[in-house]
Enzyme design. Structure first.
Site, mmCIF file in Angstrom:
data_model
loop_
_atom_site.group_PDB
_atom_site.id
_atom_site.type_symbol
_atom_site.label_atom_id
_atom_site.label_comp_id
_atom_site.label_asym_id
_atom_site.label_seq_id
_atom_site.Cartn_x
_atom_site.Cartn_y
_atom_site.Cartn_z
ATOM 1 N N ASP A 99 0.864 -1.182 0.000
ATOM 2 C CA ASP A 99 0.000 0.000 0.000
ATOM 3 C C ASP A 99 0.901 1.232 0.000
ATOM 4 O O ASP A 99 1.372 1.657 -1.050
ATOM 5 C CB ASP A 99 -0.930 -0.088 1.212
ATOM 6 N N THR A 100 1.203 1.800 1.156
ATOM 7 C CA THR A 100 2.172 2.909 1.163
ATOM 8 C C THR A 100 3.588 2.373 0.921
ATOM 9 O O THR A 100 4.470 3.127 0.514
ATOM 10 C CB THR A 100 2.177 3.638 2.529
ATOM 11 N N THR A 103 5.711 -0.645 5.354
ATOM 12 C CA THR A 103 5.959 -1.888 6.101
ATOM 13 C C THR A 103 7.039 -2.724 5.417
ATOM 14 O O THR A 103 8.019 -3.130 6.048
ATOM 15 C CB THR A 103 4.663 -2.735 6.203
ATOM 16 N N LYS A 127 -1.455 -2.314 -4.509
ATOM 17 C CA LYS A 127 -2.493 -1.291 -4.566
ATOM 18 C C LYS A 127 -1.963 -0.118 -5.388
ATOM 19 O O LYS A 127 -0.919 0.444 -5.077
ATOM 20 C CB LYS A 127 -2.851 -0.834 -3.149
#
Ligand code: 5GP
Ligand code: MG
Length: 178
Positions: A99-100, A103, A127
């Site tokens: 996602d971003t 992680t 994503k």
């Protein structure tokens, strides 16, 4: 009311995972490989995928995350670490969703710090959105691309529910009642 719709059915997932397993088998043939599963989200994906990777490999896991409820906090916490040493081994990080990218970037840096020969990433979902500046830009392997919506099922949760749903779904109104 929260409406949940299917993005990828069980047969879509099974077919894609089989093909991805073959790619990984060819890539890692003859190399000392440790698959590191990011818990909890990747547990279902990893369990299915790694059974299609036909090389000798070790399986380990870490628990790291930046999400609180359905929002990314931007801060990565390690709630549990590796049980096996990764020195002199190639590491394949298996995660649920990029996602971003924060992680995976943090976990990758940690594996490199611990002396892995190489660290590559395989995600179930990529994503399509703007990554954070500090985030991993892309994964080495990805099963499916998804739009910037809130995904649940096949390991992914909304406040710990829906992980056991066999399909990959999205929520039309995340943040409202779950
Ligand atoms: P990142 O650090 O790339 O922003 O976030 C990755 C983690 O956030 C994923 O491993 C996953 O646990 C969680 N996450 C990101 N997007 C979603 C989503 O659409 N649905 C769910 N359930 N979790 C997500
Ligand atoms: Mg995760």
């Amino acid at each position: 009311m929260n409406i949940i719709r299917t993005l990828f059915s069980k047969p879509d997932i099974d077919n894609r995972i089989r093909a991805l397993g073959q790619e990984l088998t060819e890539f890692y043939q003859g190399k000392p490989l440790t698959a590191v599963v990011l818990l909890n989200g990747a547990m279902f994906f990893a369990a299915d995928l790694l059974r299609h990777v036909k090389t000798e490999l070790f399986v380990d896991s870490v628990c790291a995350g930046s999400y609180v409820g359905n929002q990314s906090s931007g801060q990565v916490n390690f709630r549990s670490g590796l049980k096996l040493p990764v020195t002199s081994r190639h590491v394949l990080l298996v995660d649920d969703i990029l996602d971003t990218g924060v992680t995976l970037a943090a976990v990758k840096a940690e594996m490199e710090k611990q002396g892995a020969l190489s660290v590559r990433t395989c995600v179930m979902l990529d994503k399509k959105r703007q990554r954070s500046a500090a985030g991993l830009a892309s994964a080495d392997w990805c099963a499916f691309e998804v739009p910037d919506v809130y995904i649940v099922g096949y390991g992914l949760d909304a406040d710990e529910l829906y992980r056991n749903d066999p399909e990959i779904k999205y929520m039309e109104n995340p943040g409202r009642e779950l």
